[in-house]
Design a protein around this motif. Structure first.
Motif, short mmCIF file in Angstrom:
data_model
loop_
_atom_site.label_atom_id
_atom_site.label_comp_id
_atom_site.label_asym_id
_atom_site.label_seq_id
_atom_site.Cartn_x
_atom_site.Cartn_y
_atom_site.Cartn_z
N ALA A 191 -45.84 -41.13 4.75
CA ALA A 191 -46.37 -39.81 3.55
C ALA A 191 -47.60 -39.01 4.38
N GLY A 192 -47.55 -37.83 4.44
CA GLY A 192 -48.55 -36.66 4.68
C GLY A 192 -48.67 -36.42 6.50
N ALA A 193 -47.14 -36.83 6.88
CA ALA A 193 -47.28 -36.05 8.05
C ALA A 193 -47.50 -34.60 8.51
N ASP A 194 -47.30 -34.79 10.16
CA ASP A 194 -47.51 -32.68 9.54
C ASP A 194 -45.61 -31.78 9.46
N GLY A 195 -45.05 -32.72 9.78
CA GLY A 195 -44.22 -32.32 9.66
C GLY A 195 -43.73 -30.34 10.84
N GLN A 196 -44.58 -30.96 12.06
CA GLN A 196 -43.51 -29.97 12.38
C GLN A 196 -42.44 -30.58 13.86
N GLY A 197 -42.38 -31.24 13.28
CA GLY A 197 -40.96 -32.38 13.93
C GLY A 197 -41.27 -33.58 14.93
N VAL A 198 -42.18 -33.98 15.00
CA VAL A 198 -42.21 -34.70 16.35
C VAL A 198 -42.65 -36.24 15.82
N ARG A 199 -41.55 -36.05 15.29
CA ARG A 199 -40.63 -38.27 15.05
C ARG A 199 -42.29 -39.14 14.98
N ALA A 200 -42.09 -39.97 14.33
CA ALA A 200 -43.03 -41.22 14.40
C ALA A 200 -42.31 -41.83 15.84
N GLY A 201 -41.75 -42.04 16.64
CA GLY A 201 -41.30 -43.00 17.39
C GLY A 201 -41.92 -42.01 18.30
N LEU A 202 -41.46 -41.63 18.57
CA LEU A 202 -41.89 -40.98 19.75
C LEU A 202 -43.89 -40.51 19.99
N ARG A 203 -44.92 -40.34 17.99
CA ARG A 203 -45.63 -40.52 18.75
C ARG A 203 -46.12 -41.85 19.00
N TRP A 205 -44.84 -44.41 20.85
CA TRP A 205 -44.33 -44.38 22.18
C TRP A 205 -45.70 -44.07 22.78
N ALA A 206 -46.34 -42.21 22.14
CA ALA A 206 -47.53 -42.45 23.39
C ALA A 206 -48.88 -43.77 23.19
N LEU A 207 -49.05 -44.03 22.00
CA LEU A 207 -50.08 -45.27 21.14
C LEU A 207 -49.75 -46.66 22.68
N ASP A 208 -47.73 -46.74 22.48
CA ASP A 208 -47.44 -47.64 23.13
C ASP A 208 -47.46 -47.72 24.48
N GLY A 209 -47.48 -46.98 25.37
CA GLY A 209 -47.49 -46.41 26.32
C GLY A 209 -48.99 -46.50 26.87
N LEU A 210 -49.76 -46.18 25.59
CA LEU A 210 -51.56 -46.67 26.25
C LEU A 210 -52.04 -47.92 26.49
N ALA A 211 -51.29 -48.52 25.03
CA ALA A 211 -51.68 -49.84 25.24
C ALA A 211 -51.53 -50.53 26.49
N SER A 212 -50.10 -49.82 27.25
CA SER A 212 -48.91 -50.71 28.53
C SER A 212 -49.67 -50.90 29.46
N VAL A 213 -50.91 -49.62 30.12
CA VAL A 213 -51.42 -49.65 30.57
C VAL A 213 -53.23 -50.08 30.92
N GLY A 214 -53.55 -50.69 29.69
CA GLY A 214 -54.71 -51.53 29.56
C GLY A 214 -56.07 -50.39 28.91
N ALA A 215 -55.13 -49.27 28.66
CA ALA A 215 -55.92 -48.29 27.88
C ALA A 215 -56.64 -48.49 26.35
N LEU A 216 -55.61 -49.15 25.82
CA LEU A 216 -56.13 -49.22 24.35
C LEU A 216 -55.39 -50.49 23.50
N THR A 217 -55.28 -51.59 22.63
CA THR A 217 -55.15 -52.58 22.02
C THR A 217 -54.83 -52.26 20.34
N LEU A 218 -53.11 -52.57 20.05
CA LEU A 218 -52.95 -52.43 19.01
C LEU A 218 -53.32 -53.87 18.66
N GLY A 219 -52.91 -53.85 16.88
CA GLY A 219 -52.74 -55.02 16.45
C GLY A 219 -53.53 -54.77 14.66
#
Length: 436
Positions: A191-203, A205-219
């Protein structure tokens, strides 16, 4: 002298670990990549890319990894500069050689991996390339928000920020919003997504990618910058501030024009200018451009190019070693390498042969002839290693520098001693006519 507008550089984030600890963390992130790079280099006496299933299985067995882990580690080794591709072959990079002894090598290698996170963590199958590029372009704002927050941030808030940033980028390009990823795997939009067509899966992916190289942690539905990620954002901000302090126009100029702009600067401001120019472009292309300038006819620019390469540091080592094979660059390259290896700058000249030192003396004199004052040229005569003018003239005639005649003529015109000036003119005439 060019005027400078100075801005304070950003301060390191509070609580940032010491550089040595950050380097240890970087080494942990890339530990498997380093092991695979060493294995590949030692396997057949050169770097052998483990591309085939058989090679990956052999590497996996030797390193106690799975074949999939070997593939990921190899990709990271290439992206971090641990190995360098030259045509169809790969060679150990300078970072691999310096990995255990140089904290800068480890940190630069990790930053290179961070910059290439979207390659290290491929986008979802079927993702529209244009949408992927937009998300990658939007990621720096997410990292900045995480740093400003100085703690955990709700993942939905970051996803929403990503979408908003993509929408802004499209608006700036005057593009009509579109759904770029109809076929990409994705969960329903929150709810409240921007509606501009950037699916959550791709977004995601960006956070998972940053986590995979050690820039951030997710939990627990939150994202938090790691100490390395926090430090990397600060480094990027510092580079922007350094670039902003450059004399007007130099950053966008070619290496040659930038160096010409530094001719009248004193060493301190000149080094600041080199740093600003280097911060605005990839190290590899900057080094190549500086070496190309050093090969030119202007001896002063040749010297300044190697001063700029000193600011580059270890990343320039490979090209500088190659430059040592070129007679015109060899003295400069040998001095650079000696200082890089820890020699005192005042003692580095000891690595030069008598012939190389004489060639450098003539080249430096040529720079003074083109850009300096006559009294400086006379003082330069006193710096020759030969000790006496007759010995110097004998060796200068033999060294074969293309500017020898011009240098000797200029010295003769500038020197106040008539007898010495006559000897210099005679030597210039002999070199010009090929006489003894």
């Amino acid at each position: 002298m060019a005027t400078r507008r100075t801005r304070p550089a950003p301060r390191p984030p509070e609580g940032t670990p010491p550089r040595q600890e950050l380097a240890r963390q970087a080494r942990r992130v890339l530990a498997d990549a380093v092991r695979v790079a060493h294995w590949a280099a030692e396997h057949r006496g050169r770097v052998t890319e483990p591309t085939s299933a058989t090679e990956r299985e052999r590497a996996a067995a030797a390193l106690d990894l799975t074949p999939a882990q070997v593939r990921v580690a190899w990709d990271r080794a290439r992206l971090a500069g641990l190995v360098e591709l030259h045509g169809d072959t790969a060679r150990p990079g300078w970072r691999l050689r310096a990995w255990d002894s140089d904290d800068s090598a480890a940190l630069r290698g990790w930053v290179a991996l961070l910059d290439a996170w979207s390659l290290a963590h491929p986008a979802p199958r079927g993702a529209e390339p244009a949408a992927v590029a937009e998300v990658v372009e939007a990621v720096p704002q997410v990292l900045s928000l995480l740093q400003l927050s100085a703690g955990p941030v709700h993942v939905p808030a970051l996803l929403d920020l990503l979408g908003q940033r993509v929408a802004e980028l499209r608006e700036q390009r005057c593009e009509v919003p579109y759904d770029a990823l109809q076929d990409a795997p994705a969960r329903p939009e929150p709810a409240g997504a921007d509606g501009q067509g950037v699916r959550a899966g791709l977004r995601d992916w960006a956070l998972d990618g940053l986590a995979s190289v050690g820039a951030l942690t997710l939990g627990d539905g939150h994202a938090t910058l790691t100490p390395l990620g926090n430090w990397a954002v600060w480094v990027k901000l510092e580079q922007i501030c350094v670039a902003a302090q450059s004399p007007a126009g130099h950053i966008e100029q070619s290496a040659e024009d930038m160096l010409r702009g530094c001719v009248r600067l004193t060493p301190g401001p000149a080094r600041d200018e080199y740093r600003a120019w280097l911060a605005a472009r990839p190290a590899g292309s900057a080094v190549t451009e500086l070496v190309a300038v050093a090969r030119g006819d202007d001896a002063l620019l040749r010297g300044l190019a190697f001063e700029a390469l000193r600011v580059v540091g270890a990343a320039a080592e490979t090209e500088v070693r190659a430059a040592a094979a070129e007679p015109a660059l060899r003295p400069y390259a040998l001095l650079w390498l000696a200082e890089h290896d820890g020699a005192d700058p005042d003692e580095a000249a000891e690595v030069l042969t008598r012939e190389e030192a004489t060639w450098l003396w003539v080249d430096t004199a040529a720079a003074v002839v083109d850009h300096g004052e006559s009294d400086l040229l006379v003082r330069h005569l006193e710096s020759a290693v030969q000790g006496t003018v007759p010995a110097l003239l004998d060796e200068v005639r033999a060294v074969g520098h293309p500017r020898t005649v011009q240098v000797l003529v200029a010295l003769a015109a500038a020197h106040p001693d008539p007898a010495l000036a006559k000897a210099l003119r005679r030597a210039a005439f002999q070199v010009h006519t090929g006489g003894a």
